[in-house]
Write a protein that holds these residues in place. Structure first.
Motif, PDB file in Angstrom:
ATOM      1  N   PRO A  15       0.811  -1.213   0.000  1.00  0.00           N
ATOM      2  CA  PRO A  15       0.000   0.000   0.000  1.00  0.00           C
ATOM      3  C   PRO A  15       0.848   1.269   0.000  1.00  0.00           C
ATOM      4  O   PRO A  15       1.887   1.346   0.677  1.00  0.00           O
ATOM      5  CB  PRO A  15      -0.823  -0.112   1.288  1.00  0.00           C
ATOM      6  N   GLY A  16       0.396   2.236  -0.787  1.00  0.00           N
ATOM      7  CA  GLY A  16       1.003   3.559  -0.762  1.00  0.00           C
ATOM      8  C   GLY A  16       2.339   3.690  -1.462  1.00  0.00           C
ATOM      9  O   GLY A  16       2.998   4.728  -1.342  1.00  0.00           O
ATOM     10  N   GLU A  17       2.782   2.647  -2.201  1.00  0.00           N
ATOM     11  CA  GLU A  17       4.075   2.713  -2.871  1.00  0.00           C
ATOM     12  C   GLU A  17       3.929   2.343  -4.339  1.00  0.00           C
ATOM     13  O   GLU A  17       3.077   1.536  -4.715  1.00  0.00           O
ATOM     14  CB  GLU A  17       5.080   1.795  -2.186  1.00  0.00           C
ATOM     15  N   LEU A  18       4.772   2.950  -5.150  1.00  0.00           N
ATOM     16  CA  LEU A  18       4.708   2.765  -6.596  1.00  0.00           C
ATOM     17  C   LEU A  18       5.868   1.897  -7.059  1.00  0.00           C
ATOM     18  O   LEU A  18       7.030   2.212  -6.798  1.00  0.00           O
ATOM     19  CB  LEU A  18       4.764   4.131  -7.293  1.00  0.00           C
ATOM     20  N   GLY A  19       5.546   0.816  -7.746  1.00  0.00           N
ATOM     21  CA  GLY A  19       6.581  -0.056  -8.283  1.00  0.00           C
ATOM     22  C   GLY A  19       5.979  -1.095  -9.205  1.00  0.00           C
ATOM     23  O   GLY A  19       4.805  -1.467  -9.066  1.00  0.00           O
ATOM     24  N   VAL A  20       6.757  -1.569 -10.157  1.00  0.00           N
ATOM     25  CA  VAL A  20       6.300  -2.660 -11.019  1.00  0.00           C
ATOM     26  C   VAL A  20       6.153  -3.926 -10.174  1.00  0.00           C
ATOM     27  O   VAL A  20       6.787  -4.064  -9.124  1.00  0.00           O
ATOM     28  CB  VAL A  20       7.285  -2.890 -12.183  1.00  0.00           C
ATOM     29  N   HIS A  21       5.301  -4.833 -10.631  1.00  0.00           N
ATOM     30  CA  HIS A  21       5.070  -6.051  -9.843  1.00  0.00           C
ATOM     31  C   HIS A  21       5.742  -7.287 -10.424  1.00  0.00           C
ATOM     32  O   HIS A  21       5.906  -8.287  -9.723  1.00  0.00           O
ATOM     33  CB  HIS A  21       3.579  -6.311  -9.642  1.00  0.00           C
TER      34      HIS A  21
END
Length: 320
Positions: A15-21
């Motif tokens: 939650p609350g973080e941006l990144g590729v999966h």
């Protein structure tokens, strides 16, 4: 640009973080597609002729893990990462703020993604895709068996080995610190471990193996190896033995890595890169903060195994 939308809902996310999966797929060119098809089909992959080239699948899994086209020499063309659909506007905003030029996709590749180049000039895509990085540590087949019965099959009846999924890839780079910073700041990957400015391993923040991509220092960009997950160390041995019987003896293994902890055997392809059978790699859950370490060379390569080939870390994609 054709818009392709994923109908899959996020399986999990930090939650609350941006990144590729996920490491979604790769593409490289080789001078002889027939050779590539022979090598990788013998390795145990399900290859299909698509879009004028070959696509890499594993059996019993619908995802396309990569593709290869024909060209004058072996060259890694691009690497594509999967992201959640709701994160795509944030990635576009991030690229704009960092003044990273957005590019058109390569000719012949339809994409909903964002295209740009990393510090080595390697073409990178972030696209809407279903999460293919595992949501938990991949199961490992127990080794051994009960008393009073033969637990090993006769050699003549040894099963073929078919990898379950693409585990990770190792790419060459001119500058390890710059590569780490770029993939962290732009794609949201996190450093798992490194050994100085020679090698580094990075994982995804939404749950992934110890590394979905890794980097080793070289004179330029390129592909060192593609790693494919199998259920056990026994499967690694069976796969390596079958490849040797079919004429692909060059490589390195059997052994166990330190960083990532996976058991391995590498098979050298016709162009100097490697395909790795890998099993039992460390896992970083979505809610865990892995403590990255900077390890001395003697504690960063392998715990046990034969000595690697002298040219194991040589980049054959860089012109002499």
């Amino acid at each position: 640009m054709t818009q392709i939308r994923s109908m899959a809902q996020p399986a999990q996310r930090r939650p609350g973080e941006l990144g590729v999966h996920s490491l979604d797929h790769f593409n490289f060119v080789v001078p002889d597609l027939k050779q590539a098809e022979q090598f990788y089909s013998t390795f145990g992959l399900n290859l299909k002729e698509e879009n004028g080239g070959i696509s890499f699948y594993t059996y019993n899994h619908p995802h396309r893990w990569g593709s290869a086209s024909e060209g004058p020499s072996k060259k890694l063309q691009f690497v594509s990462f999967g992201a959640y659909e709701e994160d795509m506007p944030k990635f576009r905003e991030r690229l704009e703020k960092m003044k990273i030029d957005r590019l058109d996709p390569p000719k012949g590749f339809e994409s909903n993604g964002i295209w740009f180049r990393d510090p080595d000039g390697l073409l990178i895509e972030i696209r809407v895709a279903e999460k293919t990085s595992p949501n938990e540590k991949s199961p490992v087949t127990p080794f051994g068996g009960p008393a009073c019965v033969q637990n090993a099959p006769n050699r003549s009846k040894a099963p073929r080995i078919y990898p379950r999924r693409l585990a990770h890839m190792l790419c060459f780079t001119r500058d390890i610190p710059k590569k780490i910073a770029f993939f962290h700041d732009v794609l949201g990957l996190r450093l798992s471990d490194r050994s100085g400015d020679f090698v580094a391993f990075m994982h995804g923040i939404h749950g992934s193996d110890h590394h979905m991509i890794a980097f080793v220092k070289s004179e330029g960009s390129g592909l060192h190896h593609l790693s494919w997950d199998v259920p056990s160390i026994n499967d690694i041995g069976l796969g390596a033995s079958f490849m040797a019987e079919k004429g692909f003896q060059k490589g390195w293994g059997l052994g166990r890595h330190v960083l990532g902890s996976n058991y391995f055997h590498y098979i050298r392809d016709p162009w100097g890169s490697y395909a790795e059978y890998s099993s039992d790699i460390d896992y970083v859950p979505v809610d865990h903060d892995w403590q990255a370490g900077d390890h001395p060379p003697e504690d960063s390569f392998y715990v046990w195994g034969p000595n690697p080939p002298d040219d194991f870390a040589h980049n054959y994609e860089v012109a002499k």
